[in-house]
Motif scaffolding. Structure first.
Motif, short mmCIF file in Angstrom:
data_model
loop_
_atom_site.label_atom_id
_atom_site.label_comp_id
_atom_site.label_asym_id
_atom_site.label_seq_id
_atom_site.Cartn_x
_atom_site.Cartn_y
_atom_site.Cartn_z
N ALA A 202 29.19 48.12 49.59
CA ALA A 202 28.25 49.17 49.85
C ALA A 202 26.86 48.52 49.63
O ALA A 202 25.72 49.11 49.56
N GLY A 203 26.72 47.16 48.82
CA GLY A 203 25.55 46.68 48.51
C GLY A 203 24.84 47.08 47.21
O GLY A 203 23.63 47.00 47.06
N LEU A 204 25.50 47.72 46.37
CA LEU A 204 24.94 48.26 45.08
C LEU A 204 24.59 47.00 44.03
O LEU A 204 23.83 47.29 43.40
N GLY A 205 25.45 46.11 44.22
CA GLY A 205 25.24 44.97 43.18
C GLY A 205 26.28 43.73 43.26
O GLY A 205 27.17 44.01 44.19
N VAL A 206 25.91 42.68 42.32
CA VAL A 206 26.99 41.87 42.22
C VAL A 206 27.87 42.17 41.40
O VAL A 206 27.57 42.78 40.35
N ALA A 207 29.07 41.53 41.37
CA ALA A 207 30.03 41.52 40.27
C ALA A 207 30.88 40.44 40.15
O ALA A 207 31.14 39.55 41.05
N VAL A 208 31.61 40.33 39.08
CA VAL A 208 32.58 39.28 38.85
C VAL A 208 33.83 39.86 39.29
O VAL A 208 34.23 40.77 39.13
N LEU A 209 34.73 38.96 40.18
CA LEU A 209 36.02 39.22 40.64
C LEU A 209 36.86 38.16 40.52
O LEU A 209 36.47 36.94 40.35
#
Lengths: 301, 301
Positions: A238-245
């Motif tokens: 949804a474009g809210l932010g970056v994250a570690v996956l």
DNA sequence: GGAGGCTAATTGCAAATTCTGATGCGCAAA
DNA sequence: TTTGCGCATCAGAATTTGCAATTAGCCTCC
């Protein structure tokens, strides 16, 4: 009192023995019984079957046709009885008991299926219960011994908990497609300025993200706290932010373009997947069995 | 006293019932037993197996892992026991006894295999004994009731013996190769002048040969008396004389040229193959079964 | 033909087992 | 706390099973 039938195994045993001996007397000797006892047992069977099983001759007895037809079934029952008892004996020394295991993340990644299958095969009397949770809560339950053992994602969790490292899992930085243009090959300083999706502190991802930020000297702005990988995924899309996956998750979703990966999926940080158990139980036989099966499944020495 | 094992079927039945009820009390009711009896039986099994089969909870019992593994085997034994008893019951009404049958000639020609197989399948408790002989002696034994029934080759054998005609067998005149030149297409008068191999009067071939000679008005010179088809065959080959042979045998040996057949194998006379039994036993159930199976094998109405 | 040997059947009694009813105990729900 | 449910235990009764001695049938050998 008023059963289906009265026939008992000891009678069948006598039947079979008499059949193969051809003499009530010899059968009695073999069975450590007196001849009248054998006579009575055969008689009882014949009464229940409603027909004679033997023809009496001077010098011995011989199976009637009916006896010949019924004998194999009787032998079969005797054989199965011995088999049952043998099985019981083989189970005598087997370790038994309930084992409670804490799982985390995607169970398949823990190779939980093959592991439990092997465990069950080796030790059929172990009954296994699993509880799913996040690394921190599993760790606590193992410490409290509410769980016998569990899985943990991260480094040396606690003093009085021992570990068996299973593998390392790599993590990537996942970017929303909207931000991919400016961040796809950015350096850490630029990444740090982007909005990051925070992770619930109970999840192992929290520690990992935190360690990553510290080592790279960034302190990004956090957009909330979330505790499930699937939630995180939706928010990235949804474009809210970056994250570690986790690398594998990241690559799977990157494949259809719903998310993008920083530097083409470079592994940003690694964390060990570990099997954990109370240090006090290092020499416990049960823990030994669990570890043994794990080593085989994970191809460890 | 000192058996292999002490486990008995009634204990296994209790084991299975308790397992499916989950309560000793309910199982006791189903089994028409008192609860202490059930307790004791389960206890005895547990002692013999060397491990508990149930875990006792307030409100009932539950199978242990070991119990779960042993239960199917116990059920198996119970099932087989019921099957055994069921088989016995199904055999209750079956006709039983020994049947003595007299056979003649080549057993295969009597279709004895398929007949006995069918008989055995329909009436598994019949035990069949066969005695091989020549038609006349079989006939006598059937009359004397030393045999229950038999086969006979020839026509209406005797007043107090009933028959079931099965088929007709054709006979040919077999010639030694040496005489074939002059006799191969000779008429009966010429044939009558040739040397004939006599047949033992107890064999059915004797009657047949005799009938043949009478009907054709010849009285050939006889070269000895023999009672086996195979002996006859050897003597024909050796050129001692002509003789009557069953069509099938004759054709088989004519095929390789070791004997020759008069008029290319024309059937000189026919005789019925019959099933015979004492007339007094016309309505005997046993005879009825024998005839029933025969009719099926020989495709008779 | 009778004696002796073999085997199965029978009988009376002893031993073992199984069953029952009463009772106790533990646990959970009222 | 009381009540109810379910299993364990126990002593005595009931049933079953087993044994020793004897009988009975059949065969063989004198």
């Amino acid at each position: 009192m008023t059963y289906d039938f009265r026939m008992e195994i000891y009678q069948l045993r006598t039947f079979v023995t008499v059949a193969q001996q051809g003499h009530l007397t010899q059968a009695a000797e073999l069975l450590h019984l007196s001849q009248p006892a054998v006579t009575a047992q055969i008689k009882a069977l014949e009464e229940e079957f409603g027909m004679p099983l033997f023809e009496r001759y001077p010098g011995g007895v011989q199976l009637t046709e009916a006896g010949k037809l019924l004998l194999p079934e009787a032998e079969n029952i005797l054989g199965l009885s011995r088999k049952l008892l043998h099985k019981a004996k083989s189970l005598q020394g087997e370790p038994r008991g309930k084992v409670r295991i804490g799982t985390i993340g995607v169970p398949a990644r823990l190779k939980i299926g093959p592991w439990l299958a092997r465990l069950r095969q080796r030790h059929p009397l172990l009954s296994i219960e699993t509880t799913h949770g996040v690394s921190v809560s599993i760790l606590n339950e193992v410490r409290k011994k509410t769980l016998d053992a569990g899985f943990y994602l991260g480094r040396n969790p606690y003093q009085n908990v021992n570990t068996l490292p299973l593998t390392e899992i790599g993590f990537c930085v996942a970017l929303p497609p909207q931000l991919a243009g400016e961040l796809a090959n950015a350096d850490w300083k630029e990444l740090g300025k982007a909005p990051w999706l925070g992770v619930s502190q109970f999840s192992s991802l929290a520690d990992i993200t935190q360690e990553l930020c510290r080592s790279r000297n960034i302190a990004p702005q956090k957009v909330g706290e979330f505790d499930e990988e699937s939630t995180l995924l939706e928010l990235i899309k949804a474009g809210l932010g970056v994250a570690v996956l986790a690398e594998r998750t990241a690559k799977r979703y990157a494949a259809d373009g719903s998310i993008m990966l920083w530097r083409g999926g470079e592994v940003a940080i690694r964390a060990p997947l570990q099997f954990i158990y109370s240090a006090e139980r290092e020499d416990d036989a049960l823990i030994g069995m669990l570890k043994g099966a794990l080593r085989q499944v994970w191809d460890l020495p």
